[in-house]
Design a protein around this motif. Sequence first.
Motif: not given
Length: 486
Positions: A368, A371-372, A391, A412, A415-416, A419
């Motif tokens: 995550r 990715c950010y 992923a 999670e 969620s990734v 998002d």
Amino acid sequence: MTQRLFIYNTLTRTKEEFKAIDAPHVGMYVCGPTVYSDVHLGNCRTYISFDLIFRYLTHLGYKVRYVRNITDAGHLEDDSDTGEDKISKKAKLAKVEPMEIAQTYTVGFHDVLRIFNTLPPSIEPTATGHIIEQIEMVKEIMANGYAYEVDGTVYFDVEKYNQSFNYGVLSGRNLDDLLTNTRALGGQDEKHGRLDFALWIKAKPEHLMKWPSPWGVGFPGWHLECSAMSHKYLGNQFDIHGGGLDLVPTHHTNEIAQNEACFHKTPAHYWVHTNMLTVNGQKMSKSLGNSFLPHELFTGDNHILNKGYSPMTVRFFMLQAHYRSTLDFGNEAMEASEKGFKRLMNAVTLLDSLKASATTDVDIAPLRQRCYDALNDDFNSPVLIAELFEASRIINSVHDGKMAIDEENLAELKSVIEDFVTNILGLKNEQAAVDELPQVLEFMVNLRSEAKANRDYATSDKIRDGLQKIGIQLKDSKEGTTWSKI
């Protein structure tokens, strides 16, 4: 908003940390289309790029006011101060009102962007809806001594402006270079300087779109429109101003000049520009015969590519290149993107079938953050997509029993994907929607059958008529009800 976002600023030619003027509020203005023809792929690339930026800023918790205008008057041929209005010219040829042309292509523009799954802007003002604001801005610029009138046309005095400000601040060119490389244009004799541009243009009798003003009947200059609308909805200064790279030398340079001459402030803190499209290494243009429209790309009805590609494949293809790099269309690149998109969507589809284990072989939290990190580095979507393929590898490995994942990391991972794939990149599984259609229609047919059995003919008719409006026709027979696309 704990993430540190860095944006490349054309104004300073450096990556700068993004700091909102009035956090959590963010103002973003993007130059919209001139609605005299079908939206072209270069426009689509720009608006998909800013859709990504809009989505990511919103994801970070900012309250974004995204303003994207519609130019429906004042944009003359060759982007100059003379010639015919592009919309009026089209209207004369078609023998219709100019606003019919503007409406037709505005609707078409919205339809294409909807197909590409872009979110609508917060405000979409039109040039013709803001004539009063433009006239008031011209009056203020004149009062400040940076514009002059010649026989009903008002010109911006670039050389006088440059004595107090820097006209080439955005393009990085000095005034002497610009003067040397400026060719003589029509109306040049009445200008004080070769770089002067029109704020308000006197209308000839045959000009279709014109309004009364203190200087006579006329119409606004193309550059003035964006200055007036961005100021009205975002104020003297706002956070981000965007558009295509081709707007830097003239349109955006003149916007800055107008705003500084009127309000004594540079309008935006960060200037963000998307790069151009190429086809097999050549710039995409009508003159070279290598351009095609979005629908020609979808259907394959063009002489450049071997086949058509779905809207989500094209969106994915565009996001695989950084918005500041050139984007080259070609058969190999498009086919590779199609395969990559299908691989990612197949993994997304498998996600719901994964079972959690008591132990885990993976920690999703670092994924995550990577990715950010990609998006925080000037919205680097290609790097983000590479992380999402990681992923995808994890999803496939868990599905095949080669890797274990516990409940916390599975949640999670989901969620990734939601998002970054769905909410930020704006990608959706087109095949899933097609595959689910028969099941949805079967459900609706059964509902209607139940309504008819209960003598609830109002509901029965409502279902039939509703499906017909969206292109599905029901046919009743002794064997039951069947459906077909109209």
